[in-house]
Design a protein around this motif. Sequence first.
Motif, PDB file in Angstrom:
ATOM      1  N   TYR A 176     -21.073  48.923  45.020  1.00  0.00           N
ATOM      2  CA  TYR A 176     -21.390  49.455  43.693  1.00  0.00           C
ATOM      3  C   TYR A 176     -22.463  50.532  43.798  1.00  0.00           C
ATOM      4  N   ARG A 181     -17.681  51.254  41.391  1.00  0.00           N
ATOM      5  CA  ARG A 181     -17.558  50.590  42.687  1.00  0.00           C
ATOM      6  C   ARG A 181     -16.467  51.266  43.506  1.00  0.00           C
ATOM      7  N   GLN A 182     -16.564  51.106  44.816  1.00  0.00           N
ATOM      8  CA  GLN A 182     -15.567  51.672  45.719  1.00  0.00           C
ATOM      9  C   GLN A 182     -14.569  50.595  46.112  1.00  0.00           C
ATOM     10  N   TRP A 227     -12.959  55.402  44.025  1.00  0.00           N
ATOM     11  CA  TRP A 227     -13.956  54.827  43.146  1.00  0.00           C
ATOM     12  C   TRP A 227     -13.332  54.459  41.807  1.00  0.00           C
ATOM     13  N   LEU A 268     -17.057  62.453  44.378  1.00  0.00           N
ATOM     14  CA  LEU A 268     -16.394  61.163  44.553  1.00  0.00           C
ATOM     15  C   LEU A 268     -14.965  61.234  44.027  1.00  0.00           C
ATOM     16  N   PHE A 307     -11.741  59.701  42.311  1.00  0.00           N
ATOM     17  CA  PHE A 307     -11.344  58.671  41.364  1.00  0.00           C
ATOM     18  C   PHE A 307      -9.841  58.762  41.089  1.00  0.00           C
TER      19      PHE A 307
END
Length: 407
Positions: free
Chosen positions: A374, A254-255, A266, A385, A387
């Motif tokens: 999500y 999920r963000q 994320w 993405l 993280f």
Amino acid sequence: MLKTEAERHFSRELLNWYRANKRTLPWRANRDPYRVWVSEIMLQQTRVDTVIPYYERFMDRFPTIKALAGAPEEDVLKCWEGLGYYSRARNLQAGARMVMELYGGTVPDDKTAVAGLKGVGPYTSGAIMSIAFNRPEPAVDGNVMRVLSRYFCLEDDIAKPATRVRIEKLAASLIPEGAAGDFNQGLMELGALVCTPKSPSCLPCPVMEHCAGRMAGREQELPIKTKAKPPRPELRVAAIVAGTGANTGKVLVRQRPEKGLLAQMWELPHVLLTKEQEPMLAAGESGAKEQEAMGELLTKAVEADAGLLIRPRRWFMDAEHVFSHIHWTMRFYLADLGAAGEEAKAGVKSDIAAESAAAYETLPPGASAVRSPYRWIGPEDMETLAFPNLFLRILREYWDSIEEGEE
């Protein structure tokens, strides 16, 4: 203002030492203010050796202020990934956009203008003005406060703002005419390499002759600094939810929200435990009762947020991450899709999902429907993405275990 012999000695010998011994660092290749700015933001609370590869990648990806200002924020965060303190990256980009809008894409040779840029405080503005423009402005960070506290045997608490102001005035008075950039970098270099926080190397120090702290035998106890408040502990449980069908080999992520800690990055879905729930986590991963309770918490949270019913299966690993003000201790459980998840995979939305159908994101045929923010990702999505370090580490461990056939 007349200088003492100790002050003259310090300015002269430090400058000579720096020019003869300075390290070759990528941001010292030239005095371009943008390059100086990026380096100083990256170096905040981060070691030089850590910054170098990040700096080189960042400058390759965003070689100009225009390139940085015009880039999608997610690209900037991805390039910053692993460096931590992500608000620095957001503020840097916001500052670049200010330079484009207000100054035509050129960092102005003006202290007030530079200090007004997003994320630029007194230290960074002083570094930019002195290194890029050779203006006699002090650049006082922890290294500088330590060096000057020892050299002049200052007993003021460097954690207090008033002490920083006094040391900034002292540092400004020591800058040799026409050599602001080299002098300020010399101060930082001396603190980083010689006058270190623990076990300072006094013998090779270029200014040891007049160092009042050394002569008083107090170099080990200076500077005086009150201890910061320890980070607040938080216990959390997280799920590594394995996909099925078209999402086999993928996990649910999920963000984070647009504002706040780790904004827009994320992560794996997780839950903050209440004080009443914390003893269950401390009991250890082997307790069946504790696993059942933690699994129930995760199941309810993911169903409410994503519209999927998950089944936590077993403990995977524990991990910790310390922010400046929060200390996360996390327990990760492996999970798969429950009955409601299977219905969603087949295109049948659960009651919870049906209530918020407008919030669903459209996924490829056969993919499980999940509510935004999500989504399902595979290892290849880690290339695009961003993280936080904690989740990067966990996801790599997970996919490594998959490849090794442990799952």
